[in-house]
Motif scaffolding. Structure first.
Motif, mmCIF file in Angstrom:
data_model
loop_
_atom_site.group_PDB
_atom_site.id
_atom_site.type_symbol
_atom_site.label_atom_id
_atom_site.label_comp_id
_atom_site.label_asym_id
_atom_site.label_seq_id
_atom_site.Cartn_x
_atom_site.Cartn_y
_atom_site.Cartn_z
ATOM 1 N N SER A 98 -20.507 106.440 62.173
ATOM 2 C CA SER A 98 -19.077 106.287 61.907
ATOM 3 C C SER A 98 -18.642 104.836 62.056
ATOM 4 N N GLN A 99 -19.218 104.130 63.029
ATOM 5 C CA GLN A 99 -18.900 102.706 63.196
ATOM 6 C C GLN A 99 -19.418 101.899 62.004
ATOM 7 N N SER A 100 -20.615 102.231 61.547
ATOM 8 C CA SER A 100 -21.182 101.538 60.385
ATOM 9 C C SER A 100 -20.302 101.746 59.156
ATOM 10 N N ALA A 101 -19.855 102.982 58.947
ATOM 11 C CA ALA A 101 -19.003 103.284 57.800
ATOM 12 C C ALA A 101 -17.686 102.525 57.881
ATOM 13 N N ALA A 102 -17.127 102.423 59.102
ATOM 14 C CA ALA A 102 -15.860 101.706 59.272
ATOM 15 C C ALA A 102 -16.026 100.223 58.961
ATOM 16 N N VAL A 103 -17.146 99.633 59.397
ATOM 17 C CA VAL A 103 -17.400 98.220 59.116
ATOM 18 C C VAL A 103 -17.580 97.991 57.622
ATOM 19 N N MET A 104 -18.332 98.851 56.965
ATOM 20 C CA MET A 104 -18.553 98.715 55.525
ATOM 21 C C MET A 104 -17.248 98.868 54.747
ATOM 22 N N ASP A 105 -16.417 99.827 55.158
ATOM 23 C CA ASP A 105 -15.135 100.017 54.477
ATOM 24 C C ASP A 105 -14.235 98.800 54.670
ATOM 25 N N ALA A 106 -14.221 98.242 55.880
ATOM 26 C CA ALA A 106 -13.396 97.061 56.143
ATOM 27 C C ALA A 106 -13.869 95.877 55.300
ATOM 28 N N ALA A 107 -15.191 95.698 55.199
ATOM 29 C CA ALA A 107 -15.737 94.593 54.409
ATOM 30 C C ALA A 107 -15.421 94.781 52.924
ATOM 31 N N ARG A 108 -15.553 96.009 52.428
ATOM 32 C CA ARG A 108 -15.245 96.281 51.016
ATOM 33 C C ARG A 108 -13.783 95.993 50.703
ATOM 34 N N ASP A 109 -12.886 96.508 51.542
ATOM 35 C CA ASP A 109 -11.454 96.328 51.287
ATOM 36 C C ASP A 109 -11.042 94.864 51.433
ATOM 37 N N LEU A 110 -11.635 94.173 52.405
ATOM 38 C CA LEU A 110 -11.306 92.754 52.591
ATOM 39 C C LEU A 110 -11.826 91.939 51.413
ATOM 40 N N GLN A 111 -12.977 92.323 50.867
ATOM 41 C CA GLN A 111 -13.496 91.645 49.680
ATOM 42 C C GLN A 111 -12.525 91.787 48.516
ATOM 43 N N ILE A 112 -12.040 92.997 48.288
ATOM 44 C CA ILE A 112 -11.130 93.240 47.167
ATOM 45 C C ILE A 112 -9.837 92.461 47.343
ATOM 46 N N GLY A 167 -9.442 89.723 49.292
ATOM 47 C CA GLY A 167 -9.663 88.292 49.451
ATOM 48 C C GLY A 167 -10.363 87.604 48.305
ATOM 49 N N TYR A 168 -11.000 88.368 47.406
ATOM 50 C CA TYR A 168 -11.751 87.757 46.313
ATOM 51 C C TYR A 168 -10.917 86.768 45.502
ATOM 52 N N PRO A 169 -9.695 87.118 45.082
ATOM 53 C CA PRO A 169 -8.913 86.141 44.300
ATOM 54 C C PRO A 169 -8.612 84.863 45.078
ATOM 55 N N LEU A 170 -8.349 84.979 46.365
ATOM 56 C CA LEU A 170 -8.082 83.802 47.186
ATOM 57 C C LEU A 170 -9.299 82.891 47.257
ATOM 58 N N VAL A 171 -10.460 83.493 47.498
ATOM 59 C CA VAL A 171 -11.686 82.711 47.620
ATOM 60 C C VAL A 171 -12.055 82.065 46.288
ATOM 61 N N PHE A 172 -11.885 82.813 45.186
ATOM 62 C CA PHE A 172 -12.224 82.278 43.871
ATOM 63 C C PHE A 172 -11.268 81.151 43.487
ATOM 64 N N ALA A 173 -9.967 81.344 43.726
ATOM 65 C CA ALA A 173 -8.997 80.290 43.415
ATOM 66 C C ALA A 173 -9.256 79.041 44.248
ATOM 67 N N GLN A 174 -9.618 79.236 45.505
ATOM 68 C CA GLN A 174 -9.950 78.093 46.352
ATOM 69 C C GLN A 174 -11.182 77.371 45.818
ATOM 70 N N ALA A 186 -1.990 80.379 45.162
ATOM 71 C CA ALA A 186 -3.328 80.324 45.738
ATOM 72 C C ALA A 186 -4.045 81.663 45.686
ATOM 73 N N ASP A 187 -3.320 82.753 45.443
ATOM 74 C CA ASP A 187 -3.972 84.058 45.349
ATOM 75 C C ASP A 187 -4.262 84.445 43.902
ATOM 76 N N SER A 188 -4.154 83.500 42.988
ATOM 77 C CA SER A 188 -4.417 83.630 41.547
ATOM 78 C C SER A 188 -3.279 84.304 40.795
ATOM 79 N N SER A 189 -2.173 84.630 41.454
ATOM 80 C CA SER A 189 -1.001 85.135 40.748
ATOM 81 C C SER A 189 -0.239 83.962 40.138
#
Length: 429
Positions: free
Chosen positions: A4-18, A20-27, A109-112
């Protein structure tokens, strides 16, 4: 680490990627355009790069040698500036463009997009624009307020390569543009910034430490109001997982979650807006709202697009039967006589590798447009364009594709009918 902890970490990383991706790419765009990897090397004429707070001019239309960004157009010259609005306000002054298409886009900066003005809104002459940091509002008096510290100004000037001297005429207009404001700072040489500039694309979005370092730097330029509380919690979750990672399981889970986020973003490219005849048509443009996946997919495939009032960008990755487009086959797209792309200013069909870059080819053609000379029309008035890797017997209507998977993008600047749908791309060989 429990399941359950592994799933929570993976979900947090997936959602943060979605998120944060525009911010990181624009930067990444800002750093690559303002801080070249080798300051001694001259910028190529297809690049509009310039130091921070300065305006750079692309002097030749984009081609396959341009590898910064994603999905560049081959219709316009870009004049580009990345501005540090915390250093002060800027004023942009534009020349008289006559009947030529031009636009000025101010991106966050967030690509909007904060604002797009130009011939659509003001005709041939645009009054001075004041660019400042504030609430994200713009007004009729030319004041554009950006929510984030770093803003992008992208000026597009249409060029007709078939008209002798038109490129030079567009370059002369570029030379008349004025950007007035604080001077450029020295190029940062601290190890952290150098690491950001030199970090690979995969290292930036797929490795845990690389992603978090890039995201932290990008978020530092945002107002706290633009950072959801769950994002702060997700970052803490990932940082904690890495700091307590004696076995390596935490790092593995974060990396897998980040990869899942990228995969979901890439898959969503084919589902932007409505899907018709294999085309994904984003009628909402840059009106992302809280749809973070839409914003990320747009950044992944066509970063810093215009709002739909200025342009729409249908994207196609599959043929009429839903099979991926690939240079192993030949394809045709046929426009009826009365059903060419309905665009007030111009339209173009551009070929890209699946990763979003222009394709090198033997005839140097990256797009077929309403300005392409010598297109052959069938006896019934239809316009059939051929998409394939091998050179056909007649190259008049040929848009060369790479040998592997590819996507095409149809641009309609000044769309007359947002309900219009492109015809399907049909496999013919």
């Amino acid at each position: 680490m429990t399941s359950s902890q592994s799933a929570a970490v993976m979900d947090a990383a997936r959602d943060l990627q979605i998120w944060g991706y525009p911010l990181v790419f624009a930067q990444r765009l800002r750093l690559r355009f303002t801080s070249p990897l080798d300051p001694r090397a001259p910028r190529p004429p297809t690049s509009a790069g310039a130091p921070l707070n300065e305006l750079g001019h692309q002097r030749c239309l984009s081609d396959h040698t341009l590898t910064a960004g994603v999905a560049p157009n081959v219709d316009t010259l870009y004049s580009l500036a990345f501005l540090d609005l915390d250093s002060g306000d800027f004023e942009l002054r534009m020349p008289d463009f006559g009947s030529r298409y031009y636009s000025v886009q101010v991106g966050e900066a967030d690509s909007s997009t904060a604002a797009v003005v130009g011939c659509r809104t003001h005709g041939a002459t645009l009054p001075p624009l004041l660019l400042t940091r504030g609430t994200g509002r713009s007004d009729v008096d030319g004041r554009v307020e950006c929510r984030s510290r770093y803003a992008m100004v992208a000026i597009r000037i249409l060029v007709d390569p078939a008209v002798a001297g038109d490129l030079v005429a567009a370059q002369r207009l570029q030379d008349l543009i004025e950007l007035i404001g604080p001077p450029s700072p020295a190029i940062p040489s601290d190890p952290g910034t150098v690491a950001l500039v030199n970090r690979s694309r995969d290292g930036e979005v797929r490795t845990p430490e690389g992603f978090l370092e890039s995201l932290d730097t990008a978020m530092a330029g945002l107002s706290t109001a633009d950072i959801p509380s769950w994002v702060v919690e997700a970052r803490l979750c990932l940082r904690q997982s890495l700091s307590d990672d004696a076995s390596g399981d935490g790092s593995t889970m974060v990396a897998q979650g980040l990869a899942a986020g990228v995969d979901r973003i890439a898959h969503h490219v084919s589902e932007l807006g409505r899907t018709v005849n294999g085309w994904a048509i984003n009628e909402g443009g840059t009106d992302f709202g809280d749809d973070h996946l839409l914003r990320a997919a747009v950044a992944y495939s066509q970063v810093y697009i215009n709002p739909a009032t200025e342009a729409v960008y249908p994207v196609c990755e599959t043929d009429h039967l839903g099979r991926s487009l690939t240079g192993a086959h030949s394809y045709s797209i046929t426009f009826a006589p009365d059903d060419l792309p309905p665009a007030e200013h111009f339209w173009s069909l551009t070929m890209y590798h699946r990763r979003g870059l222009l394709c090198d080819n033997v005839i140097g053609r990256h797009a077929i447009t309403d300005r392409t000379p010598g297109l052959e029309v069938n006896d019934d008035g239809t316009l059939a364009l051929l998409l394939q890797h091998a050179r056909p017997s007649s190259a008049a209507n040929w848009l060369p594709c790479p040998p592997g998977e590819f996507r095409v993008m149809l641009r309609l600047y000044g769309p007359r009918d947002l309900s219009w749908s492109p015809p399907a791309i049909v496999r013919v060989g």
